[in-house]
Design a protein around this motif. Structure first.
Motif, PDB file in Angstrom:
ATOM      1  N   UNK A  81       0.825  -1.207   0.000  1.00 29.07           N
ATOM      2  CA  UNK A  81       0.000   0.000   0.000  1.00 29.07           C
ATOM      3  C   UNK A  81       0.862   1.261   0.000  1.00 29.07           C
ATOM      4  N   UNK A  82       1.931   1.254   0.782  1.00 30.77           N
ATOM      5  CA  UNK A  82       2.817   2.413   0.847  1.00 30.77           C
ATOM      6  C   UNK A  82       3.477   2.690  -0.495  1.00 30.77           C
ATOM      7  N   UNK A  83       4.035   1.647  -1.116  1.00 29.69           N
ATOM      8  CA  UNK A  83       4.723   1.846  -2.397  1.00 29.69           C
ATOM      9  C   UNK A  83       3.747   2.224  -3.509  1.00 29.69           C
ATOM     10  N   UNK A  84       2.587   1.605  -3.530  1.00 31.02           N
ATOM     11  CA  UNK A  84       1.588   1.967  -4.540  1.00 31.02           C
ATOM     12  C   UNK A  84       1.157   3.418  -4.386  1.00 31.02           C
TER      13      UNK A  84
ATOM     14  N   UNK B  82      -7.689   0.008  -1.275  1.00 28.20           N
ATOM     15  CA  UNK B  82      -8.650  -0.910  -1.870  1.00 28.20           C
ATOM     16  C   UNK B  82      -7.945  -2.128  -2.473  1.00 28.20           C
ATOM     17  N   UNK B  83      -6.814  -1.900  -3.148  1.00 31.89           N
ATOM     18  CA  UNK B  83      -6.101  -2.998  -3.784  1.00 31.89           C
ATOM     19  C   UNK B  83      -5.481  -3.955  -2.764  1.00 31.89           C
TER      20      UNK B  83
ATOM     21  N   UNK C 243     -12.630 -12.319  -1.286  1.00 28.99           N
ATOM     22  CA  UNK C 243     -11.432 -11.517  -1.047  1.00 28.99           C
ATOM     23  C   UNK C 243     -11.750 -10.078  -0.632  1.00 28.99           C
ATOM     24  N   UNK C 244     -12.934  -9.607  -0.976  1.00 27.45           N
ATOM     25  CA  UNK C 244     -13.316  -8.242  -0.593  1.00 27.45           C
ATOM     26  C   UNK C 244     -14.392  -8.241   0.485  1.00 27.45           C
ATOM     27  N   UNK C 245     -14.487  -9.326   1.244  1.00 26.00           N
ATOM     28  CA  UNK C 245     -15.501  -9.442   2.283  1.00 26.00           C
ATOM     29  C   UNK C 245     -15.322  -8.362   3.347  1.00 26.00           C
ATOM     30  N   UNK C 246     -16.390  -7.605   3.592  1.00 25.20           N
ATOM     31  CA  UNK C 246     -16.332  -6.548   4.593  1.00 25.20           C
ATOM     32  C   UNK C 246     -15.694  -5.264   4.127  1.00 25.20           C
ATOM     33  N   UNK C 247     -15.396  -5.152   2.835  1.00 25.93           N
ATOM     34  CA  UNK C 247     -14.731  -3.954   2.321  1.00 25.93           C
ATOM     35  C   UNK C 247     -15.679  -2.774   2.206  1.00 25.93           C
TER      36      UNK C 247
END
Length: 229
Positions: A99-102, A163-164, A209-213
């Motif tokens: 997340x930091x690098x993105x 998000x990713x 994979x996006x459960x609870x997002x």
């Protein structure tokens, strides 16, 4: 005279490329330092993160296994040892680093190749005759607009990166409570995973994979149906 002669605006050949390269090197160095600092902070605070999650999960079974911070440390150490404090650490670290690098690299690309080039090529941004205070005012407006747009781009790229990398957060949270003796970490509420890779692959197969997002919407897992009574 407020501005130097127009000839000072002309750049040497390759000067713009050198500035871009030096700027990229600075971003890489700052991101690397931030990655080390954030990883160290995650490593230190992860035991408290595990305790927090388990204190919340125990409400599912109306349990009182973790009644306080000190008792939680004692219980985890007695039942799982030192490794129990770092359950789910690896996916959390990977998610934070990605997340930091993105976020930083996307923000750099947007600020360098989209915003600066767009404003730099806008009418009135090149060398022009000097108009004193009017030119100063236009320059200040350009700087203010650029600063605001860069701050917005940092926020947008941060949201996009989170998000990713959300699947890493999900797997980390599930592994933190996996098979810990609480009802919320056992069947029928949750399956038992052998490792975080097993958790990842099972969530991927189920399409979770996006459960609870989302705060407002929930995705029905593949192959399951719910009936309102």
């Amino acid at each position: 005279q407020l501005f130097p002669p127009d000839s000072s605006f002309s750049l040497q050949p390759g000067a713009s490329k050198k500035e871009t390269v030096s700027s990229l090197e600075q971003v890489l160095k700052e991101t690397s330092r931030e990655m080390v600092a954030r990883s160290a902070a995650t490593l230190i605070t992860h035991p408290f993160h595990v305790i927090t999650l388990r204190c919340m999960v125990q409400f599912i079974g109306r349990e009182t296994k973790y009644s306080g911070t000190l008792s939680a440390f004692t219980t985890i150490y007695r039942e799982e040892g030192i490794l129990g404090f770092f359950a789910g650490l690896i996916p959390r670290l990977l998610g934070d680093i990605l997340s930091l690098w993105l976020c930083n690299m996307l923000a750099y690309l947007i600020n360098t190749y989209a915003l600066e080039n767009g404003v730099g090529s806008a009418p009135g941004s090149g060398p022009q005759p000097h108009f004193g205070g009017i030119q100063v005012l236009l320059l200040l407006l350009q700087v203010s607009t650029m600063t605001e747009m860069k701050s917005y781009s940092q926020a947008v790229t941060g949201f996009f990166a989170s998000m990713l990398t959300y699947p890493f957060v999900l797997v980390s949270n599930l592994m933190a409570v996996n098979n810990c003796g609480l009802a919320g970490g056992l069947l029928p509420y949750a399956p038992t995973y052998s490792s975080w890779l097993d958790c990842w692959s099972q969530l991927h197969r189920e399409g979770n994979m996006s459960r609870g997002n989302s705060l407002f919407f929930r995705k029905v897992p593949a192959g399951k149906r719910y009936v309102w009574e």
